[in-house]
Design an enzyme around this catalytic site. Structure first.
Site, short mmCIF file in Angstrom:
data_model
loop_
_atom_site.label_atom_id
_atom_site.label_comp_id
_atom_site.label_asym_id
_atom_site.label_seq_id
_atom_site.Cartn_x
_atom_site.Cartn_y
_atom_site.Cartn_z
CD GLN A 78 26.38 64.46 2.30
OE1 GLN A 78 26.17 66.38 2.11
NE2 GLN A 78 25.87 63.82 2.81
CG PHE A 79 27.37 60.58 7.27
CD1 PHE A 79 27.19 59.23 7.02
CD2 PHE A 79 26.84 61.40 7.42
CE1 PHE A 79 25.59 58.90 7.03
CE2 PHE A 79 25.12 60.59 7.74
CZ PHE A 79 25.15 59.41 7.69
CB THR A 80 26.21 60.00 2.63
OG1 THR A 80 26.34 61.31 2.12
CG2 THR A 80 24.87 60.05 3.43
#
Length: 150
Positions: A78-80
């Site tokens: 989940q890069f966000t």
């Protein structure tokens, strides 16, 4: 690394109509990786996650870990989680690692969690457009950042 830990009754990840990972009672983990993350972060986080006492004992007190209850783990990249919203209305993801760094770290985290938990974990597909379903139990949701160890 940043991790969102959710105690769940069930959780699954679907990519292009196919389920890539599914669990019953256990932990749904969202992981955000940055360039400064190391093997030390992985070891510390994995140990913390599998030993975190957030499941109820016989008296209804959160005193048991996912390992203690024989629970499962679902890990999703989940890069966000590294979004910077300080300026304007469009988040910046400059702090999130690019795939050439993030994928090997993600794969190391999978192996470390499996070692520490003593069984295979379920995953999404790195970089894919994933549909995540979960039934949060409690609800119990915890955020951990390996850089400040909390």
């Amino acid at each position: 690394m940043r991790i969102v830990i959710q105690r769940v009754s069930e959780a699954s990840v679907t990519v292009e109509g196919s389920v890539t990972g599914a669990i019953e009672k256990g932990l749904m983990l969202l992981i955000g990786i940055e360039d400064a993350d190391t093997d030390e972060d992985i070891a510390w986080l994995s140990s913390k996650i599998v030993n975190l006492r957030i499941f109820d004992d016989a008296e209804g007190v959160m005193n048991l870990s996912v390992k203690d209850v024989g629970g499962e783990v679902l890990l999703v990249s989940q890069f966000t989680l590294h979004a910077n919203t300080k300026k304007g209305n469009r988040p910046s993801y400059i702090k999130a690692s690019k795939p050439d760094i993030a994928i090997p770290m993600y794969e190391k985290m999978i192996r470390q969690l499996e070692t520490d938990l003593g069984k295979k974990i379920q995953t999404g597909i790195f970089g894919a457009d994933m549909k995540v379903r979960l039934l949060n139990d409690g609800p119990v949701t915890i955020l951990i950042d390996s850089k400040n160890k909390e």
